[in-house]
Design a protein around this motif. Sequence first.
Motif, PDB file in Angstrom:
ATOM      1  N   GLY A 138      50.303  -2.363 -35.948  1.00  0.00           N
ATOM      2  CA  GLY A 138      49.897  -2.585 -37.321  1.00  0.00           C
ATOM      3  C   GLY A 138      48.401  -3.704 -37.357  1.00  0.00           C
ATOM      4  O   GLY A 138      48.351  -4.164 -38.353  1.00  0.00           O
ATOM      5  N   TRP A 139      48.027  -3.934 -36.389  1.00  0.00           N
ATOM      6  CA  TRP A 139      46.681  -4.872 -36.222  1.00  0.00           C
ATOM      7  C   TRP A 139      45.455  -4.089 -36.318  1.00  0.00           C
ATOM      8  O   TRP A 139      44.426  -4.933 -36.203  1.00  0.00           O
ATOM      9  CB  TRP A 139      46.939  -5.645 -34.721  1.00  0.00           C
ATOM     10  CG  TRP A 139      48.019  -6.546 -34.719  1.00  0.00           C
ATOM     11  CD1 TRP A 139      49.018  -6.830 -35.604  1.00  0.00           C
ATOM     12  CD2 TRP A 139      48.225  -7.529 -33.801  1.00  0.00           C
ATOM     13  NE1 TRP A 139      49.940  -7.705 -35.288  1.00  0.00           N
ATOM     14  CE2 TRP A 139      49.521  -8.231 -34.046  1.00  0.00           C
ATOM     15  CE3 TRP A 139      47.590  -7.872 -32.544  1.00  0.00           C
ATOM     16  CZ2 TRP A 139      49.872  -9.128 -33.384  1.00  0.00           C
ATOM     17  CZ3 TRP A 139      48.043  -8.907 -31.742  1.00  0.00           C
ATOM     18  CH2 TRP A 139      49.249  -9.592 -32.153  1.00  0.00           C
ATOM     19  N   GLN A 140      45.234  -3.041 -36.921  1.00  0.00           N
ATOM     20  CA  GLN A 140      43.757  -2.510 -37.027  1.00  0.00           C
ATOM     21  C   GLN A 140      42.875  -3.382 -38.093  1.00  0.00           C
ATOM     22  O   GLN A 140      41.741  -3.366 -37.477  1.00  0.00           O
ATOM     23  CB  GLN A 140      43.975  -0.895 -37.530  1.00  0.00           C
ATOM     24  CG  GLN A 140      44.634  -0.102 -36.843  1.00  0.00           C
ATOM     25  CD  GLN A 140      46.127   0.241 -37.234  1.00  0.00           C
ATOM     26  OE1 GLN A 140      46.855  -0.919 -37.753  1.00  0.00           O
ATOM     27  NE2 GLN A 140      46.750   1.226 -37.200  1.00  0.00           N
ATOM     28  N   ASP A 141      43.385  -3.867 -38.930  1.00  0.00           N
ATOM     29  CA  ASP A 141      42.510  -4.810 -39.882  1.00  0.00           C
ATOM     30  C   ASP A 141      42.999  -6.346 -39.789  1.00  0.00           C
ATOM     31  O   ASP A 141      42.509  -6.948 -40.490  1.00  0.00           O
ATOM     32  CB  ASP A 141      42.958  -4.065 -41.130  1.00  0.00           C
ATOM     33  CG  ASP A 141      42.614  -2.861 -41.582  1.00  0.00           C
ATOM     34  OD1 ASP A 141      41.533  -2.299 -40.776  1.00  0.00           O
ATOM     35  OD2 ASP A 141      43.098  -1.994 -41.906  1.00  0.00           O
ATOM     36  N   LEU A 142      43.421  -6.559 -38.723  1.00  0.00           N
ATOM     37  CA  LEU A 142      43.993  -8.151 -38.414  1.00  0.00           C
ATOM     38  C   LEU A 142      42.847  -8.978 -38.228  1.00  0.00           C
ATOM     39  O   LEU A 142      42.533 -10.185 -38.776  1.00  0.00           O
ATOM     40  CB  LEU A 142      44.852  -8.021 -37.313  1.00  0.00           C
ATOM     41  CG  LEU A 142      45.414  -9.701 -37.149  1.00  0.00           C
ATOM     42  CD1 LEU A 142      46.154 -10.089 -38.415  1.00  0.00           C
ATOM     43  CD2 LEU A 142      46.436  -9.710 -35.932  1.00  0.00           C
ATOM     44  N   VAL A 143      41.695  -8.476 -37.521  1.00  0.00           N
ATOM     45  CA  VAL A 143      40.621  -9.331 -37.139  1.00  0.00           C
ATOM     46  C   VAL A 143      39.127  -8.462 -37.377  1.00  0.00           C
ATOM     47  O   VAL A 143      39.288  -7.192 -37.430  1.00  0.00           O
ATOM     48  CB  VAL A 143      40.653  -9.853 -35.558  1.00  0.00           C
ATOM     49  CG1 VAL A 143      41.829 -10.746 -35.429  1.00  0.00           C
ATOM     50  CG2 VAL A 143      40.554  -8.543 -34.615  1.00  0.00           C
ATOM     51  N   PRO A 144      38.038  -9.053 -37.500  1.00  0.00           N
ATOM     52  CA  PRO A 144      36.897  -8.332 -37.835  1.00  0.00           C
ATOM     53  C   PRO A 144      36.055  -7.571 -36.824  1.00  0.00           C
ATOM     54  O   PRO A 144      35.198  -6.674 -36.773  1.00  0.00           O
ATOM     55  CB  PRO A 144      35.997  -9.179 -38.213  1.00  0.00           C
ATOM     56  CG  PRO A 144      36.472 -10.556 -37.731  1.00  0.00           C
ATOM     57  CD  PRO A 144      37.765 -10.379 -37.781  1.00  0.00           C
ATOM     58  N   LEU A 145      36.843  -8.100 -35.358  1.00  0.00           N
ATOM     59  CA  LEU A 145      36.000  -7.337 -34.092  1.00  0.00           C
ATOM     60  C   LEU A 145      37.138  -7.474 -32.829  1.00  0.00           C
ATOM     61  O   LEU A 145      37.749  -8.566 -32.839  1.00  0.00           O
ATOM     62  CB  LEU A 145      34.912  -8.145 -33.835  1.00  0.00           C
ATOM     63  CG  LEU A 145      33.997  -7.744 -32.509  1.00  0.00           C
ATOM     64  CD1 LEU A 145      33.540  -6.297 -32.660  1.00  0.00           C
ATOM     65  CD2 LEU A 145      33.093  -8.686 -32.168  1.00  0.00           C
ATOM     66  N   THR A 146      37.068  -6.159 -32.282  1.00  0.00           N
ATOM     67  CA  THR A 146      38.004  -6.008 -31.067  1.00  0.00           C
ATOM     68  C   THR A 146      37.048  -5.649 -30.063  1.00  0.00           C
ATOM     69  O   THR A 146      36.281  -4.837 -30.403  1.00  0.00           O
ATOM     70  CB  THR A 146      39.281  -5.264 -31.155  1.00  0.00           C
ATOM     71  OG1 THR A 146      38.824  -3.866 -31.693  1.00  0.00           O
ATOM     72  CG2 THR A 146      40.105  -5.637 -32.334  1.00  0.00           C
ATOM     73  N   LEU A 147      37.288  -6.113 -28.927  1.00  0.00           N
ATOM     74  CA  LEU A 147      36.334  -5.817 -27.813  1.00  0.00           C
ATOM     75  C   LEU A 147      37.056  -5.459 -26.367  1.00  0.00           C
ATOM     76  O   LEU A 147      38.136  -5.985 -26.129  1.00  0.00           O
ATOM     77  CB  LEU A 147      35.476  -7.133 -27.301  1.00  0.00           C
ATOM     78  CG  LEU A 147      34.341  -7.479 -28.382  1.00  0.00           C
ATOM     79  CD1 LEU A 147      33.485  -8.862 -27.939  1.00  0.00           C
ATOM     80  CD2 LEU A 147      33.471  -6.469 -28.650  1.00  0.00           C
ATOM     81  N   CYS A 148      36.530  -4.372 -25.971  1.00  0.00           N
ATOM     82  CA  CYS A 148      37.079  -4.128 -24.397  1.00  0.00           C
ATOM     83  C   CYS A 148      35.733  -4.129 -23.771  1.00  0.00           C
ATOM     84  O   CYS A 148      34.579  -4.323 -24.068  1.00  0.00           O
ATOM     85  CB  CYS A 148      37.505  -2.700 -24.429  1.00  0.00           C
ATOM     86  SG  CYS A 148      36.434  -1.073 -24.858  1.00  0.00           S
ATOM     87  N   PRO A 149      35.945  -4.027 -22.231  1.00  0.00           N
ATOM     88  CA  PRO A 149      34.767  -4.104 -21.161  1.00  0.00           C
ATOM     89  C   PRO A 149      33.359  -3.083 -21.796  1.00  0.00           C
ATOM     90  O   PRO A 149      32.358  -3.466 -21.661  1.00  0.00           O
ATOM     91  CB  PRO A 149      35.226  -3.863 -19.887  1.00  0.00           C
ATOM     92  CG  PRO A 149      36.763  -4.275 -19.964  1.00  0.00           C
ATOM     93  CD  PRO A 149      37.064  -4.050 -21.548  1.00  0.00           C
ATOM     94  N   ALA A 150      33.841  -1.879 -21.939  1.00  0.00           N
ATOM     95  CA  ALA A 150      32.664  -1.033 -22.453  1.00  0.00           C
ATOM     96  C   ALA A 150      32.010  -1.557 -23.687  1.00  0.00           C
ATOM     97  O   ALA A 150      30.654  -1.165 -23.614  1.00  0.00           O
ATOM     98  CB  ALA A 150      33.245   0.182 -22.900  1.00  0.00           C
ATOM     99  N   ASP A 151      32.444  -2.329 -24.466  1.00  0.00           N
ATOM    100  CA  ASP A 151      31.749  -2.699 -25.809  1.00  0.00           C
ATOM    101  C   ASP A 151      30.729  -3.734 -25.297  1.00  0.00           C
ATOM    102  O   ASP A 151      29.963  -4.275 -26.101  1.00  0.00           O
ATOM    103  CB  ASP A 151      32.668  -3.386 -26.595  1.00  0.00           C
ATOM    104  CG  ASP A 151      33.544  -2.482 -27.180  1.00  0.00           C
ATOM    105  OD1 ASP A 151      33.229  -1.303 -27.503  1.00  0.00           O
ATOM    106  OD2 ASP A 151      34.824  -2.641 -27.541  1.00  0.00           O
ATOM    107  N   ALA A 152      30.804  -4.383 -23.945  1.00  0.00           N
ATOM    108  CA  ALA A 152      30.026  -5.492 -23.526  1.00  0.00           C
ATOM    109  C   ALA A 152      29.309  -5.211 -22.267  1.00  0.00           C
ATOM    110  O   ALA A 152      28.930  -6.051 -21.301  1.00  0.00           O
ATOM    111  CB  ALA A 152      30.686  -6.724 -23.260  1.00  0.00           C
ATOM    112  N   GLY A 153      28.818  -3.763 -22.213  1.00  0.00           N
ATOM    113  CA  GLY A 153      28.111  -3.349 -21.142  1.00  0.00           C
ATOM    114  C   GLY A 153      28.707  -2.740 -20.097  1.00  0.00           C
ATOM    115  O   GLY A 153      28.187  -2.415 -18.927  1.00  0.00           O
ATOM    116  N   GLY A 154      30.221  -2.825 -19.752  1.00  0.00           N
ATOM    117  CA  GLY A 154      30.963  -2.589 -18.650  1.00  0.00           C
ATOM    118  C   GLY A 154      31.772  -3.372 -18.126  1.00  0.00           C
ATOM    119  O   GLY A 154      32.452  -3.119 -17.193  1.00  0.00           O
ATOM    120  N   ARG A 155      31.085  -4.706 -17.989  1.00  0.00           N
ATOM    121  CA  ARG A 155      31.569  -5.631 -17.079  1.00  0.00           C
ATOM    122  C   ARG A 155      32.748  -6.319 -17.936  1.00  0.00           C
ATOM    123  O   ARG A 155      32.303  -7.040 -18.885  1.00  0.00           O
ATOM    124  CB  ARG A 155      30.750  -6.612 -16.595  1.00  0.00           C
ATOM    125  CG  ARG A 155      29.633  -6.159 -15.557  1.00  0.00           C
ATOM    126  CD  ARG A 155      28.756  -7.152 -14.914  1.00  0.00           C
ATOM    127  NE  ARG A 155      28.418  -8.361 -15.899  1.00  0.00           N
ATOM    128  CZ  ARG A 155      27.723  -9.125 -15.286  1.00  0.00           C
ATOM    129  NH1 ARG A 155      27.223  -9.398 -13.744  1.00  0.00           N
ATOM    130  NH2 ARG A 155      27.347 -10.167 -16.011  1.00  0.00           N
TER     131      ARG A 155
END
Length: 227
Positions: free
Chosen positions: A128-145
């Motif tokens: 139930g954390w979809q709106d807990l923070v303004p941004l979530t990141l995985c490697p693909a969001d940062a160019g893959g590394r």
Amino acid sequence: MTLHQDIRLVILDMAGTTVADGGLVERAFAAAARHVGADPAAGIDHVRATMGESKISVFRHLFGDETKAQEANGAFEAAYADLVGAGEVAALPGAREAVEELTAQGRTVVLSTGFARPTQDAILAALGWQDLVPLTLCPADAGGRGRPYPDMVLTAFLRTGAADAVGQIAVVGDTSYDMLSGVRAGAGLVAGVLTGAHDTQALRSAGATHVLDSVAELPRLLAKEGT
């Protein structure tokens, strides 16, 4: 030296830091290894040593062949998603409260992971954390590394605009790769937590400026005067 009160952007790892792992990564890895006809025991030490790294990078190291690595990664993500769907994922004690307190202090919090986006989203939904923070990141969001590269930290810095300099960033995680990513990004505070994969020695050796029992201690640490 940066005062703790000057930290404006806090980047928190998920599994092992804010989310209880409970051996799910190892179980999903075993399923993935079996799926591609490999012996799970043969690669488990590398998996443990590289907790926090992008999972596709781990499989590329273990299997070499890109096709096999991609197949293993897909099987890993599917197995982990099944475990999440079965209710075997939970927030670590005090984690949500820590995020909310950090936010109340006027800091921007970002959640990052070495998992692929579908797995990250499944975990966020389960908690139930979809709106807990303004941004979530995985490697693909940062160019893959992923980690130990600084890319996700720097992506959070650029996309949120929450800090004026990298010294106003805090990076928090449970693995040596989390620590390295923070150090390489120039973060002002790099904190390890003892709720996940690596111990105090490993975290300190990778550059941790602080080691906490859990992320629940972070808001109090950042509210203090500087070191």
